[in-house]
Write a protein that holds these residues in place. Sequence first.
Motif, PDB file in Angstrom:
ATOM      1  N   ASN A 140       0.838  -1.198   0.000  1.00  0.00           N
ATOM      2  CA  ASN A 140       0.000   0.000   0.000  1.00  0.00           C
ATOM      3  C   ASN A 140       0.876   1.254   0.000  1.00  0.00           C
ATOM      4  O   ASN A 140       0.675   2.170   0.802  1.00  0.00           O
ATOM      5  CB  ASN A 140      -0.957   0.004   1.189  1.00  0.00           C
ATOM      6  CG  ASN A 140      -2.197   0.849   0.918  1.00  0.00           C
ATOM      7  OD1 ASN A 140      -2.379   1.374  -0.185  1.00  0.00           O
ATOM      8  ND2 ASN A 140      -3.050   0.986   1.926  1.00  0.00           N
ATOM      9  N   MET A 141       1.869   1.259  -0.902  1.00  0.00           N
ATOM     10  CA  MET A 141       2.788   2.385  -0.994  1.00  0.00           C
ATOM     11  C   MET A 141       3.053   2.712  -2.465  1.00  0.00           C
ATOM     12  O   MET A 141       2.835   1.882  -3.359  1.00  0.00           O
ATOM     13  CB  MET A 141       4.106   2.069  -0.286  1.00  0.00           C
ATOM     14  CG  MET A 141       4.914   0.945  -0.936  1.00  0.00           C
ATOM     15  SD  MET A 141       6.555   0.740  -0.200  1.00  0.00           S
ATOM     16  CE  MET A 141       6.113   0.282   1.467  1.00  0.00           C
ATOM     17  N   GLY A 142       3.494   3.927  -2.695  1.00  0.00           N
ATOM     18  CA  GLY A 142       3.856   4.366  -4.038  1.00  0.00           C
ATOM     19  C   GLY A 142       4.947   5.410  -3.969  1.00  0.00           C
ATOM     20  O   GLY A 142       5.408   5.805  -2.888  1.00  0.00           O
ATOM     21  N   TRP A 143       5.359   5.900  -5.126  1.00  0.00           N
ATOM     22  CA  TRP A 143       6.420   6.901  -5.148  1.00  0.00           C
ATOM     23  C   TRP A 143       5.953   8.134  -5.907  1.00  0.00           C
ATOM     24  O   TRP A 143       5.019   8.083  -6.710  1.00  0.00           O
ATOM     25  CB  TRP A 143       7.699   6.348  -5.774  1.00  0.00           C
ATOM     26  CG  TRP A 143       7.533   5.863  -7.207  1.00  0.00           C
ATOM     27  CD1 TRP A 143       7.246   4.609  -7.616  1.00  0.00           C
ATOM     28  CD2 TRP A 143       7.617   6.659  -8.394  1.00  0.00           C
ATOM     29  NE1 TRP A 143       7.139   4.538  -8.974  1.00  0.00           N
ATOM     30  CE2 TRP A 143       7.385   5.789  -9.497  1.00  0.00           C
ATOM     31  CE3 TRP A 143       7.870   7.996  -8.655  1.00  0.00           C
ATOM     32  CZ2 TRP A 143       7.383   6.233 -10.803  1.00  0.00           C
ATOM     33  CZ3 TRP A 143       7.883   8.439  -9.976  1.00  0.00           C
ATOM     34  CH2 TRP A 143       7.651   7.558 -11.033  1.00  0.00           C
ATOM     35  N   ALA A 144       6.615   9.243  -5.624  1.00  0.00           N
ATOM     36  CA  ALA A 144       6.271  10.512  -6.276  1.00  0.00           C
ATOM     37  C   ALA A 144       7.530  11.350  -6.457  1.00  0.00           C
ATOM     38  O   ALA A 144       8.502  11.207  -5.709  1.00  0.00           O
ATOM     39  CB  ALA A 144       5.238  11.279  -5.438  1.00  0.00           C
ATOM     40  N   GLU A 145       7.502  12.210  -7.485  1.00  0.00           N
ATOM     41  CA  GLU A 145       8.589  13.163  -7.715  1.00  0.00           C
ATOM     42  C   GLU A 145       7.988  14.540  -7.924  1.00  0.00           C
ATOM     43  O   GLU A 145       6.981  14.694  -8.633  1.00  0.00           O
ATOM     44  CB  GLU A 145       9.423  12.770  -8.939  1.00  0.00           C
ATOM     45  CG  GLU A 145      10.300  11.553  -8.731  1.00  0.00           C
ATOM     46  CD  GLU A 145      11.199  11.271  -9.930  1.00  0.00           C
ATOM     47  OE1 GLU A 145      11.137  12.050 -10.918  1.00  0.00           O
ATOM     48  OE2 GLU A 145      11.949  10.275  -9.895  1.00  0.00           O
ATOM     49  N   TRP A 146       8.594  15.504  -7.285  1.00  0.00           N
ATOM     50  CA  TRP A 146       8.218  16.897  -7.470  1.00  0.00           C
ATOM     51  C   TRP A 146       9.456  17.667  -7.957  1.00  0.00           C
ATOM     52  O   TRP A 146      10.470  17.744  -7.238  1.00  0.00           O
ATOM     53  CB  TRP A 146       7.725  17.499  -6.168  1.00  0.00           C
ATOM     54  CG  TRP A 146       6.380  16.999  -5.733  1.00  0.00           C
ATOM     55  CD1 TRP A 146       5.172  17.428  -6.173  1.00  0.00           C
ATOM     56  CD2 TRP A 146       6.118  15.967  -4.762  1.00  0.00           C
ATOM     57  NE1 TRP A 146       4.152  16.751  -5.544  1.00  0.00           N
ATOM     58  CE2 TRP A 146       4.701  15.838  -4.660  1.00  0.00           C
ATOM     59  CE3 TRP A 146       6.910  15.155  -3.971  1.00  0.00           C
ATOM     60  CZ2 TRP A 146       4.091  14.920  -3.827  1.00  0.00           C
ATOM     61  CZ3 TRP A 146       6.311  14.241  -3.139  1.00  0.00           C
ATOM     62  CH2 TRP A 146       4.920  14.120  -3.057  1.00  0.00           C
TER      63      TRP A 146
ATOM     64  N   GLY B 274      14.676  18.970  -6.949  1.00  0.00           N
ATOM     65  CA  GLY B 274      13.356  18.453  -6.634  1.00  0.00           C
ATOM     66  C   GLY B 274      13.405  17.439  -5.502  1.00  0.00           C
ATOM     67  O   GLY B 274      14.450  17.234  -4.864  1.00  0.00           O
ATOM     68  N   LEU B 275      12.293  16.821  -5.280  1.00  0.00           N
ATOM     69  CA  LEU B 275      12.166  15.860  -4.187  1.00  0.00           C
ATOM     70  C   LEU B 275      11.620  14.539  -4.721  1.00  0.00           C
ATOM     71  O   LEU B 275      10.742  14.522  -5.593  1.00  0.00           O
ATOM     72  CB  LEU B 275      11.226  16.388  -3.096  1.00  0.00           C
ATOM     73  CG  LEU B 275      11.651  17.673  -2.370  1.00  0.00           C
ATOM     74  CD1 LEU B 275      10.532  18.116  -1.427  1.00  0.00           C
ATOM     75  CD2 LEU B 275      12.937  17.457  -1.591  1.00  0.00           C
ATOM     76  N   HIS B 276      12.166  13.482  -4.169  1.00  0.00           N
ATOM     77  CA  HIS B 276      11.630  12.137  -4.443  1.00  0.00           C
ATOM     78  C   HIS B 276      11.006  11.633  -3.137  1.00  0.00           C
ATOM     79  O   HIS B 276      11.593  11.765  -2.065  1.00  0.00           O
ATOM     80  CB  HIS B 276      12.737  11.193  -4.901  1.00  0.00           C
ATOM     81  CG  HIS B 276      12.263   9.782  -5.116  1.00  0.00           C
ATOM     82  ND1 HIS B 276      12.264   8.847  -4.112  1.00  0.00           N
ATOM     83  CD2 HIS B 276      11.740   9.173  -6.210  1.00  0.00           C
ATOM     84  CE1 HIS B 276      11.774   7.708  -4.579  1.00  0.00           C
ATOM     85  NE2 HIS B 276      11.458   7.889  -5.856  1.00  0.00           N
ATOM     86  N   GLY B 277       9.824  11.070  -3.238  1.00  0.00           N
ATOM     87  CA  GLY B 277       9.140  10.634  -2.032  1.00  0.00           C
ATOM     88  C   GLY B 277       8.550   9.240  -2.153  1.00  0.00           C
ATOM     89  O   GLY B 277       8.176   8.809  -3.247  1.00  0.00           O
ATOM     90  N   VAL B 278       8.505   8.544  -1.045  1.00  0.00           N
ATOM     91  CA  VAL B 278       7.805   7.271  -0.932  1.00  0.00           C
ATOM     92  C   VAL B 278       6.653   7.498   0.042  1.00  0.00           C
ATOM     93  O   VAL B 278       6.867   7.960   1.175  1.00  0.00           O
ATOM     94  CB  VAL B 278       8.725   6.152  -0.430  1.00  0.00           C
ATOM     95  CG1 VAL B 278       7.930   4.866  -0.207  1.00  0.00           C
ATOM     96  CG2 VAL B 278       9.866   5.901  -1.418  1.00  0.00           C
ATOM     97  N   ILE B 279       5.447   7.198  -0.410  1.00  0.00           N
ATOM     98  CA  ILE B 279       4.241   7.448   0.386  1.00  0.00           C
ATOM     99  C   ILE B 279       3.580   6.108   0.673  1.00  0.00           C
ATOM    100  O   ILE B 279       3.338   5.317  -0.241  1.00  0.00           O
ATOM    101  CB  ILE B 279       3.264   8.364  -0.376  1.00  0.00           C
ATOM    102  CG1 ILE B 279       3.957   9.692  -0.736  1.00  0.00           C
ATOM    103  CG2 ILE B 279       2.009   8.616   0.460  1.00  0.00           C
ATOM    104  CD1 ILE B 279       3.134  10.571  -1.655  1.00  0.00           C
ATOM    105  N   GLN B 280       3.300   5.864   1.950  1.00  0.00           N
ATOM    106  CA  GLN B 280       2.685   4.595   2.354  1.00  0.00           C
ATOM    107  C   GLN B 280       1.452   4.867   3.201  1.00  0.00           C
ATOM    108  O   GLN B 280       1.466   5.705   4.104  1.00  0.00           O
ATOM    109  CB  GLN B 280       3.667   3.735   3.147  1.00  0.00           C
ATOM    110  CG  GLN B 280       3.112   2.366   3.525  1.00  0.00           C
ATOM    111  CD  GLN B 280       4.108   1.507   4.277  1.00  0.00           C
ATOM    112  OE1 GLN B 280       5.059   2.013   4.874  1.00  0.00           O
ATOM    113  NE2 GLN B 280       3.903   0.197   4.246  1.00  0.00           N
ATOM    114  N   ASP B 281       0.373   4.168   2.901  1.00  0.00           N
ATOM    115  CA  ASP B 281      -0.851   4.247   3.701  1.00  0.00           C
ATOM    116  C   ASP B 281      -0.704   3.268   4.867  1.00  0.00           C
ATOM    117  O   ASP B 281      -0.665   2.047   4.672  1.00  0.00           O
ATOM    118  CB  ASP B 281      -2.059   3.876   2.844  1.00  0.00           C
ATOM    119  CG  ASP B 281      -3.387   4.102   3.575  1.00  0.00           C
ATOM    120  OD1 ASP B 281      -3.393   4.037   4.812  1.00  0.00           O
ATOM    121  OD2 ASP B 281      -4.404   4.325   2.896  1.00  0.00           O
TER     122      ASP B 281
END
Length: 411
Positions: free
Chosen positions: A32-38, A123-130
């Motif tokens: 239940n996780m994904g990644w994002a880049e800003w 920028g920022l790289h992120g890992v987001i987990q519920d």
Amino acid sequence: MVDVIGAAELLGHESDAEMLAVRLAHAQRLGNMGWAEWHLHTGETIWSDQVYVIFGRDPADGPIALPELAEHVEPADVGSLDRLLWSAVQGVEAVHAEFRIRRGGELRDLRVVLEPLAGGPVGLHGVIQDITSRRRAERMVSESRRQLLEAREQAAEERHVMLALREAILPEPPGCFDLPHTRIAVRYVPAEKTASLGGDWFEVAPAPDGRLLLAIGDVSGHGLPAIAHMAQLRHALVGLAMTGQPAHKLLAWLNDLVLHQLQDTTATSIIGHLDPETRVFAWSQAGNLAPILVRDGLARQLGQPRGVLLGATSGRPYELATTKLLPGDLLLMFTDGLVERRTRDIGVGLDLALAAARDVPALDLEAGLDRLLADIGGPNPEDDACLLAVRVLGPGEERPATGEDTQGVRP
């Protein structure tokens, strides 16, 4: 030929890449996780498919830009997001924080790890987990622990109140009752479980004709109702005993009391009178186990006279039995909580009590009762118990009667 081989290799690499992408997507769903880049200079935002699922957002609407992210965060947690972004922009190492978002009207707990993009645009790289399920489980465990602690505290308080009430009604004697020819000791052993405290009781008092009233009993049920019924039954016996009537008559009256005044209640009891001069013990029982007599190193139960449970029925007679006690004899009266255990047959408990009774020393009755209780397994977790012991003094052990001795009879 070379072109064909090159094309095959290219197709193989593309197939491997697709397989890797499928596996990564599967791993993201499982965790239940994904990644994002800003990208801070261009404003470009890239999300993996699972981040859209976590935010409950339609991929057609596109990802949420970094400046707009705070609008989707629970207001109380916006400060945590601001500190996370500031630390991520200023630092060179990964930072993490937790905050909540609303998805379909439901609060969701997210854990976000951010780090600067390496070797590329600013920028920022992120890992987001519920982590909603994890935090919900932790809150449930914490709440269960809190409720358990409160229940334990409440049970301890209830036990203290019930024991204090019992002590007020039925004070535990400080030691042996000294009489001219006998030594008497009693034990009330409360159940280990607070909810199992019940209506066990005893009575030792002089009768009007000079005999000694000895009684034990057990009222059905547990808790404050049983203790209240116990108090009524015991106090009634004390009053009725002043008539000087024999034990079987007293039990008949108590049976009428339970039938008509203590509805939905039953009780067991042994009532007897000990003549200090003749040492004759005249007794009757109502559904109680017969006393144990220890004589010359041998222990046995006395023959049981007829007598039904108090409150069971009316019109059934209670028989009177007599037992002549001899110097050196030990008589043990007890309620069933002494020998009954849920984990063993009552016959096993009786055998243990008979064996332990043989070892009760003549000169130290108090210590002997403590040892007997330990030998048969200690306090009963499920039920309280009363034990009343009468030791007839042998040659050289008798003491002259005094006024102080007589006063010591009443608990």
